[in-house]
Design an enzyme around this catalytic site. Structure first.
Site, PDB file in Angstrom:
ATOM      1  CB  SER A 122      -0.916   0.001   1.224  1.00 17.90           C
ATOM      2  OG  SER A 122      -0.163  -0.209   2.377  1.00 17.90           O
ATOM      3  CG  HIS A 143      -2.952  -0.788  -3.165  1.00 21.24           C
ATOM      4  ND1 HIS A 143      -3.364   0.466  -2.780  1.00 21.24           N
ATOM      5  CD2 HIS A 143      -2.942  -1.529  -2.027  1.00 21.24           C
ATOM      6  CE1 HIS A 143      -3.598   0.475  -1.489  1.00 21.24           C
ATOM      7  NE2 HIS A 143      -3.356  -0.709  -1.001  1.00 21.24           N
ATOM      8  CD  GLU A 155      -4.462   3.067  -5.625  1.00 24.25           C
ATOM      9  OE1 GLU A 155      -4.560   4.285  -5.721  1.00 24.25           O
ATOM     10  OE2 GLU A 155      -3.884   2.523  -4.658  1.00 24.25           O
ATOM     11  CG  ASN A 193      -3.378   4.142   1.177  1.00 23.72           C
ATOM     12  OD1 ASN A 193      -4.509   4.227   1.663  1.00 23.72           O
ATOM     13  ND2 ASN A 193      -2.723   3.012   1.108  1.00 23.72           N
TER      14      ASN A 193
HETATM   15  N1  CAA Z   1     -16.832 -11.425   2.024  1.00 22.09           N
HETATM   16  C1  CAA Z   1     -18.127 -11.545   1.610  1.00 22.09           C
HETATM   17  N2  CAA Z   1     -19.107 -10.772   2.075  1.00 22.09           N
HETATM   18  C2  CAA Z   1     -18.793  -9.824   2.992  1.00 22.09           C
HETATM   19  C3  CAA Z   1     -17.466  -9.631   3.466  1.00 22.09           C
HETATM   20  C4  CAA Z   1     -16.464 -10.486   2.937  1.00 22.09           C
HETATM   21  N3  CAA Z   1     -15.180 -10.384   3.303  1.00 22.09           N
HETATM   22  N4  CAA Z   1     -17.481  -8.621   4.369  1.00 22.09           N
HETATM   23  C5  CAA Z   1     -18.752  -8.183   4.456  1.00 22.09           C
HETATM   24  N5  CAA Z   1     -19.541  -8.910   3.635  1.00 22.09           N
HETATM   25  C6  CAA Z   1     -20.968  -8.745   3.388  1.00 22.09           C
HETATM   26  C7  CAA Z   1     -21.796  -8.813   4.633  1.00 22.09           C
HETATM   27  O1  CAA Z   1     -22.143 -10.153   4.947  1.00 22.09           O
HETATM   28  C8  CAA Z   1     -23.023  -8.009   4.244  1.00 22.09           C
HETATM   29  O2  CAA Z   1     -23.922  -8.812   3.489  1.00 22.09           O
HETATM   30  P1  CAA Z   1     -25.482  -8.479   3.485  1.00 22.09           P
HETATM   31  O3  CAA Z   1     -25.631  -7.172   2.787  1.00 22.09           O
HETATM   32  O4  CAA Z   1     -26.078  -9.617   2.730  1.00 22.09           O
HETATM   33  O5  CAA Z   1     -25.886  -8.430   4.932  1.00 22.09           O
HETATM   34  C9  CAA Z   1     -22.474  -6.948   3.288  1.00 22.09           C
HETATM   35  O6  CAA Z   1     -21.195  -7.439   2.853  1.00 22.09           O
HETATM   36  C10 CAA Z   1     -22.298  -5.626   3.937  1.00 22.09           C
HETATM   37  O7  CAA Z   1     -21.551  -5.781   5.127  1.00 22.09           O
HETATM   38  P2  CAA Z   1     -21.966  -5.143   6.516  1.00 22.09           P
HETATM   39  O8  CAA Z   1     -23.461  -5.084   6.632  1.00 22.09           O
HETATM   40  O9  CAA Z   1     -21.186  -5.846   7.569  1.00 22.09           O
HETATM   41  O10 CAA Z   1     -21.394  -3.682   6.504  1.00 22.09           O
HETATM   42  P3  CAA Z   1     -21.461  -2.489   5.467  1.00 22.09           P
HETATM   43  O11 CAA Z   1     -22.778  -2.381   4.792  1.00 22.09           O
HETATM   44  O12 CAA Z   1     -20.919  -1.323   6.210  1.00 22.09           O
HETATM   45  O13 CAA Z   1     -20.401  -2.860   4.339  1.00 22.09           O
HETATM   46  C11 CAA Z   1     -18.111  -2.466   3.812  1.00 22.09           C
HETATM   47  C12 CAA Z   1     -19.120  -3.225   4.674  1.00 22.09           C
HETATM   48  C13 CAA Z   1     -18.247  -2.887   2.354  1.00 22.09           C
HETATM   49  C14 CAA Z   1     -16.758  -2.848   4.326  1.00 22.09           C
HETATM   50  C15 CAA Z   1     -18.404  -0.916   3.902  1.00 22.09           C
HETATM   51  O14 CAA Z   1     -18.553  -0.519   5.235  1.00 22.09           O
HETATM   52  C16 CAA Z   1     -17.322  -0.095   3.282  1.00 22.09           C
HETATM   53  O15 CAA Z   1     -17.245   0.072   2.072  1.00 22.09           O
HETATM   54  N6  CAA Z   1     -16.410   0.461   4.139  1.00 22.09           N
HETATM   55  C17 CAA Z   1     -15.253   1.196   3.702  1.00 22.09           C
HETATM   56  C18 CAA Z   1     -14.124   0.233   3.465  1.00 22.09           C
HETATM   57  C19 CAA Z   1     -12.907   0.912   2.970  1.00 22.09           C
HETATM   58  O16 CAA Z   1     -12.790   2.123   2.919  1.00 22.09           O
HETATM   59  N7  CAA Z   1     -11.922   0.090   2.599  1.00 22.09           N
HETATM   60  C20 CAA Z   1     -10.659   0.560   2.153  1.00 22.09           C
HETATM   61  C21 CAA Z   1      -9.734   0.517   3.302  1.00 22.09           C
HETATM   62  S1  CAA Z   1      -8.204   1.242   2.868  1.00 22.09           S
HETATM   63  C22 CAA Z   1      -7.381  -0.004   2.136  1.00 22.09           C
HETATM   64  O17 CAA Z   1      -7.759  -1.121   2.062  1.00 22.09           O
HETATM   65  C23 CAA Z   1      -6.123   0.400   1.519  1.00 22.09           C
HETATM   66  C24 CAA Z   1      -4.936   0.448   2.350  1.00 22.09           C
HETATM   67  O18 CAA Z   1      -3.872   0.400   1.756  1.00 22.09           O
HETATM   68  C25 CAA Z   1      -4.954   0.623   3.799  1.00 22.09           C
END
Ligand code: CAA
Length: 295
Positions: A122, A143, A155, A193
């Site tokens: 990242s 990424h 990315e 990032n």
């Molecule tokens: N596999 C399959 N399904 C999954 C899952 C996984 N790993 N994780 C969650 N789900 C499913 C859940 O079961 C749920 O299903 P239903 O709709 O059928 O109930 C659905 O996805 C939604 O999950 P939640 O209800 O638990 O929560 P949510 O609606 O908030 O969605 C999320 C979860 C998609 C993570 C959302 O909150 C989101 O987009 N958050 C932001 C995440 C983000 O910004 N990520 C980037 C991080 S930075 C990075 O990664 C880069 C780095 O270099 C640090």
């Protein structure tokens, strides 16, 4: 849909990111080899993949047949030699430059010369990993975002020596995984990032300055801007130690204050409060369904 020239995928590391990448590659139809350092990590990673596939089956996004097909295309291993015939190897091991360089130098001798090497780092410099190998024209960054099975973005990072056709192929490969690929260059943090990390750090600074509480700042960004998670929920989700590590690398690269980790973040990391994974960060996660703000 698969891509010409890519028949078999290799993934190094079966943690949260590596496991997710292996899962999406196998789901897309690629025979996929995922390599871990020990059987116990492999077992844990595979259990995570099965759980995620199970969630997709539950909500009807995958059939039971597609799930078993996906699992049938996945091969776990602890031997580098099993990556030899892969057409692309994506590395998602620990964020440590020396370990990554050693690993790439090792597989450079094992994996066929035509294969593309990609790092899921990242924030580390792709060029610095690339120089541990002889395939400087076939080395890129790919990424992915957490959780990999859900987040649509990848990315695709080119260095000054990456061949144009390798980048084009990687873009097509990204699309074949069901992701939306975007092109970027080898600058620490790439596009996402570069923008996300200063935002997360600023949220911590706002908290330190008494602008608002964890709960109110999170509500502000969620309800005022439509973000799926507020900055502190996201910090706990990504991991405070991961964000701290990325911020330090970006600060070292750009020497700009906006990338400097604020003292509170450092104290929490030092205290071992890394977020969801340790049960405590900006929230107390003792009851995972109902995290309680701590500040
Ligand atoms: N596999 C399959 N399904 C999954 C899952 C996984 N790993 N994780 C969650 N789900 C499913 C859940 O079961 C749920 O299903 P239903 O709709 O059928 O109930 C659905 O996805 C939604 O999950 P939640 O209800 O638990 O929560 P949510 O609606 O908030 O969605 C999320 C979860 C998609 C993570 C959302 O909150 C989101 O987009 N958050 C932001 C995440 C983000 O910004 N990520 C980037 C991080 S930075 C990075 O990664 C880069 C780095 O270099 C640090």
């Amino acid at each position: 849909m698969t891509v010409d020239g890519i028949q078999k995928v290799g993934v190094l590391g079966c943690g949260l990111m590596g496991g997710g990448i292996a899962q999406v590659a196998a789901t897309a139809g690629y025979p996929t080899v995922v390599k871990e350092v020990a059987d116990e990590f492999l077992k844990k990673g595979m259990a995570g993949i099965e759980k995620s596939l199970g969630r997709f089956v539950e909500k009807g996004a995958l059939t039971a047949e597609q799930r078993s097909g996906t699992l049938g295309r996945l091969e776990g291993t602890t031997n580098f030699e099993d990556l030899a015939e892969c057409d692309i190897v994506i590395e998602a091991i620990t964020e440590n430059l020396e370990v990554k360089r050693e690993t790439f130098a090792k597989i450079d001798k094992i994996v066929k010369p035509s294969a593309i090497f990609a790092s899921n780092t990242s924030s580390l410099v792709i060029t610095e990993m690339m120089t541990a190998t002889k395939r400087v024209d076939r080395f890129i960054g790919m990424h992915f975002f957490n959780p990999v099975p859900l987040m649509k973005l990848v990315e695709v990072v080119g260095t000054i020596t990456t061949a144009r056709e390798v980048l084009d192929q990687a873009m097509k490969f990204g699309s074949s995984l069901g992701k939306v690929p975007i092109r970027t260059s080898d600058r620490s943090g790439f596009i996402v990032n570069r923008l996300l990390v200063p935002y997360l750090l600023d949220a911590v600074r706002a908290l330190e300055e008494g602008v608002g509480s964890v709960e109110d700042i999170d509500k502000g960004m969620k309800l005022g801007c439509g973000y799926p998670m507020g900055p502190f929920t996201l910090l706990d989700f990504v991991g405070l130690e991961t964000t701290y590590y990325i911020a330090n690398i970006m600060f070292e690269e750009f020497r700009e204050k906006r990338f400097a980790p604020p003292p509170l973040l450092k104290r929490l990391v030092l205290a071992g409060h890394h977020g969801k994974k340790t049960g405590r960060g900006f929230y107390d996660h003792s009851d995972p369904a109902n995290p309680k703000p701590l500040y």
